[in-house]
Design a protein around this motif. Sequence first.
Motif, PDB file in Angstrom:
ATOM      1  N   TYR A   1      44.498  39.605  40.830  1.00 53.56           N
ATOM      2  CA  TYR A   1      46.544  39.668  40.455  1.00 53.56           C
ATOM      3  C   TYR A   1      46.524  41.214  40.827  1.00 53.56           C
ATOM      4  N   VAL A   2      46.814  41.649  39.760  1.00 56.41           N
ATOM      5  CA  VAL A   2      46.760  43.305  40.278  1.00 56.41           C
ATOM      6  C   VAL A   2      46.816  43.381  41.770  1.00 56.41           C
TER       7      VAL A   2
ATOM      8  N   LEU B   1      37.620  48.419  29.384  1.00 59.91           N
ATOM      9  CA  LEU B   1      36.748  47.486  30.491  1.00 59.91           C
ATOM     10  C   LEU B   1      37.448  47.571  31.714  1.00 59.91           C
ATOM     11  N   PHE B   2      38.903  46.889  32.098  1.00 62.53           N
ATOM     12  CA  PHE B   2      39.734  46.421  33.489  1.00 62.53           C
ATOM     13  C   PHE B   2      39.921  48.216  33.986  1.00 62.53           C
TER      14      PHE B   2
ATOM     15  N   TYR C   1      49.591  47.242  34.074  1.00 57.95           N
ATOM     16  CA  TYR C   1      49.196  46.692  33.570  1.00 57.95           C
ATOM     17  C   TYR C   1      47.853  47.791  34.353  1.00 57.95           C
TER      18      TYR C   1
ATOM     19  N   THR D   1      40.064  37.879  36.734  1.00 62.08           N
ATOM     20  CA  THR D   1      40.772  37.027  37.374  1.00 62.08           C
ATOM     21  C   THR D   1      42.494  37.875  37.233  1.00 62.08           C
ATOM     22  N   MET D   2      42.246  39.115  36.234  1.00 64.35           N
ATOM     23  CA  MET D   2      43.253  40.404  36.739  1.00 64.35           C
ATOM     24  C   MET D   2      43.240  41.108  38.016  1.00 64.35           C
ATOM     25  N   ALA D   3      42.369  41.471  37.935  1.00 64.50           N
ATOM     26  CA  ALA D   3      41.640  42.474  39.668  1.00 64.50           C
ATOM     27  C   ALA D   3      42.453  41.653  41.067  1.00 64.50           C
TER      28      ALA D   3
ATOM     29  N   ILE E   1      29.696  44.211  35.157  1.00 62.92           N
ATOM     30  CA  ILE E   1      29.605  44.185  33.736  1.00 62.92           C
ATOM     31  C   ILE E   1      29.356  45.125  33.183  1.00 62.92           C
TER      32      ILE E   1
ATOM     33  N   LEU F   1      46.564  38.651  29.524  1.00 61.02           N
ATOM     34  CA  LEU F   1      45.907  38.253  31.305  1.00 61.02           C
ATOM     35  C   LEU F   1      47.261  37.403  31.362  1.00 61.02           C
TER      36      LEU F   1
ATOM     37  N   PHE G   1      37.302  49.594  35.053  1.00 59.78           N
ATOM     38  CA  PHE G   1      37.082  48.585  36.850  1.00 59.78           C
ATOM     39  C   PHE G   1      37.868  49.556  37.854  1.00 59.78           C
TER      40      PHE G   1
ATOM     41  N   GLU H   1      30.597  37.948  25.398  1.00 62.26           N
ATOM     42  CA  GLU H   1      31.190  39.492  25.927  1.00 62.26           C
ATOM     43  C   GLU H   1      31.116  39.256  27.234  1.00 62.26           C
TER      44      GLU H   1
ATOM     45  N   TYR I   1      38.620  38.016  43.623  1.00 64.77           N
ATOM     46  CA  TYR I   1      37.504  38.913  43.110  1.00 64.77           C
ATOM     47  C   TYR I   1      36.985  37.418  42.355  1.00 64.77           C
TER      48      TYR I   1
ATOM     49  N   PHE J   1      34.497  38.789  29.679  1.00 66.03           N
ATOM     50  CA  PHE J   1      35.148  39.192  30.143  1.00 66.03           C
ATOM     51  C   PHE J   1      35.368  39.594  32.268  1.00 66.03           C
TER      52      PHE J   1
ATOM     53  N   ARG K   1      38.972  44.262  26.307  1.00 68.37           N
ATOM     54  CA  ARG K   1      38.940  44.365  27.541  1.00 68.37           C
ATOM     55  C   ARG K   1      40.418  45.390  28.575  1.00 68.37           C
TER      56      ARG K   1
ATOM     57  N   LYS L   1      52.285  37.729  31.802  1.00 65.65           N
ATOM     58  CA  LYS L   1      52.918  38.291  33.721  1.00 65.65           C
ATOM     59  C   LYS L   1      54.504  38.178  33.351  1.00 65.65           C
TER      60      LYS L   1
ATOM     61  N   ALA M   1      52.309  44.779  37.558  1.00 70.47           N
ATOM     62  CA  ALA M   1      50.809  44.782  38.217  1.00 70.47           C
ATOM     63  C   ALA M   1      50.634  46.117  37.473  1.00 70.47           C
ATOM     64  N   VAL M   2      51.901  47.064  38.305  1.00 74.35           N
ATOM     65  CA  VAL M   2      51.402  48.567  37.861  1.00 74.35           C
ATOM     66  C   VAL M   2      51.363  49.570  36.787  1.00 74.35           C
TER      67      VAL M   2
ATOM     68  N   ILE N   1      32.127  41.764  39.215  1.00 75.51           N
ATOM     69  CA  ILE N   1      32.282  42.528  38.556  1.00 75.51           C
ATOM     70  C   ILE N   1      30.828  43.381  37.851  1.00 75.51           C
TER      71      ILE N   1
ATOM     72  N   ASP O   1      37.986  37.242  32.832  1.00 79.49           N
ATOM     73  CA  ASP O   1      39.239  38.049  32.730  1.00 79.49           C
ATOM     74  C   ASP O   1      38.445  39.364  34.270  1.00 79.49           C
ATOM     75  N   ILE O   2      38.265  40.293  33.836  1.00 79.23           N
ATOM     76  CA  ILE O   2      38.604  41.043  35.015  1.00 79.23           C
ATOM     77  C   ILE O   2      39.297  40.734  36.080  1.00 79.23           C
TER      78      ILE O   2
ATOM     79  N   ILE P   1      42.981  50.393  43.560  1.00 83.53           N
ATOM     80  CA  ILE P   1      43.804  49.246  42.779  1.00 83.53           C
ATOM     81  C   ILE P   1      44.526  50.215  41.982  1.00 83.53           C
TER      82      ILE P   1
END
Lengths: 482, 104
Positions: free
Chosen positions: B42-43, A361-362, A311, B38-40, B13, A419, A365, B28, B6, B32, A358, A422, A308-309, B11, B35-36, A375
């Motif tokens: 998780y992180v 964009l993340f 990413y 889900t990842m947010a 976008i 994704l 974010f 997209e 989240y 996206f 991806r 992990k 996580a860190v 998001i 995806d963001i 985050i």
Amino acid sequence: MNELIFRSLDEHKRALTAREYSSEELTRAYLERIEEKEPSINSFVSLCQDRAIDAAKESDERRRNGAPLSALDGIPYAAKDNIAVAGLPLRCGSRILEGYISPFDATVISRLKSSGCVLLGKTNLDEFAMGTDTETSANGRTKNPLDENRVTGGSSGGSAAAVAAYEAPFTLGSDTGGSVRQPAAFCGIVGLRPTYSALSRYGLVGFSPSLDTIGILSRSASECADIMNATVGADSRDATSRPFPASDLRALIGKDVRGMRIGVVREAIGEGLSEEVLEAMQVATDTLRSLGAKMTEISLPHLHAAYAVYYAFSSAEAASNLSRFDGVRYGYRAESCGSIEELYERSRAEGFGDEVKRRVLFGNFALSGENREKIYGRAVAMRKQIIAELSSVLSRCDLLLLPTASTHAYRAGVKKSALYCKDDLLCTLAALAGLPALSLPYHRDGKLPVGIQLMGPAFSEDRLFSVAHLLESALDRRESAK
Amino acid sequence: MEKKIYKPTDIDIERLSALARISLSDTEKESFSCDIATMATYVSSLLSDVSAEHEREARSLDELREDTPVECDCARDILALSPSLKEDHVAVPLVVGKDKEGDA
């Protein structure tokens, strides 16, 4: 087929010195092998045959005159296509760098040139080194030479496949969160992530400066030490590079492990690991214990948060780093744009693949609004916490032993994005702390190889190479290797 | 510490697309956003148990010092490397290969 390609780098060194064969013969043998294997494997994205033959002839001339540049003079190799080589395309597996030719050599390339090494070409990678399977490249996927239906690992999949397919005796890759070690494990070879700052990154198109390193892929730990000797050291063009304390890492191999304290990371063993990985860990542990090392179980309570860190950090840094690819200065440019903003946005939309988009964009974010604290800020804090835990453990252990990946190479097309990656946290640990780590293959007849990893304090590569060298024969259980 | 789940609707976008300078199709944007999110989730769930001590320490990195102008004896050399406007284009001094080819 020319059988020369199956000889080890050490045998090449000896034979070139004894003038049993020339660098030109050797280089031609590898180029023939590349021609034979490339239609199916796709590990190379560009070749420089004429330049390689000329460099090999120059090497032979130096040997005839009794003045080789180094023990590696005349040895062919290949480099990942995110490392700059003057006059060759530098595409990083991306459409956005289409047509870009590097005007200069990366420092590692200059250093290998100064040692007399012969560059064969550039190898495939996940786009901008973001990926774990070499399936996100604009140049198409690279297949695993051990089973073409499986991935090579990534992002240095082309470099790993080239060594595994005997297309080159060694290659250079880059490792941000495991991109050298994981493909090395999947392709059954050795992969080294050196200490952060040990190898100059001048000329590396990185994506996450606090994590990126250039790494080495080879068939053995001692050969890896040879390549490290030729490339290591401070560079005025990379402010993060530092002088390496040892002058000859190869000469330091052979140290006794008796009394050495080796920690086995508790949280890295157990659930989620394949039978072969558990067996490899057991064989390594038993072998080291029988050689007199003190094996001890250690705990890293926040290992689970490492990915996580990684990413959060790598995406945030990528968002900033990749902003220079805007259609103006490099490569691909969208056509018929009405404004400069449209030119930027469409060039990047058409030039980048999905995985890069991806992550960029993340990254934006993670850095914007309240996420900056929730985050990115917490990722900074957690990285410090993980490093503190690692430092504490390494004050009591000389090295750590853990798997490189949870299993062997998986089927192509299965994991499609970060994704689903992990389980890569096993490799991100060394990256977050800037520590050296080396992946060693565990081979058994009829099974795909898996990797185990040795990790040590900063600048402890001599220890890694010594222990890896002792483990290599124990970890090769193929009848053909006996 | 707070754990947040989240949703794709969390998001923004359009804003991310603008910040990243990447134009996105509707498909997209939808994919996206998922995806963001889900990842947010998780992180942020894995980062939630960071210690207060390390969080305090990390926050201290945000405190930026004030910029202080200092004398520089190579200002002229540095400024010589900056791009300049020439009629309808921007001229950038040649750096790599300058010795061989002279300025562009």
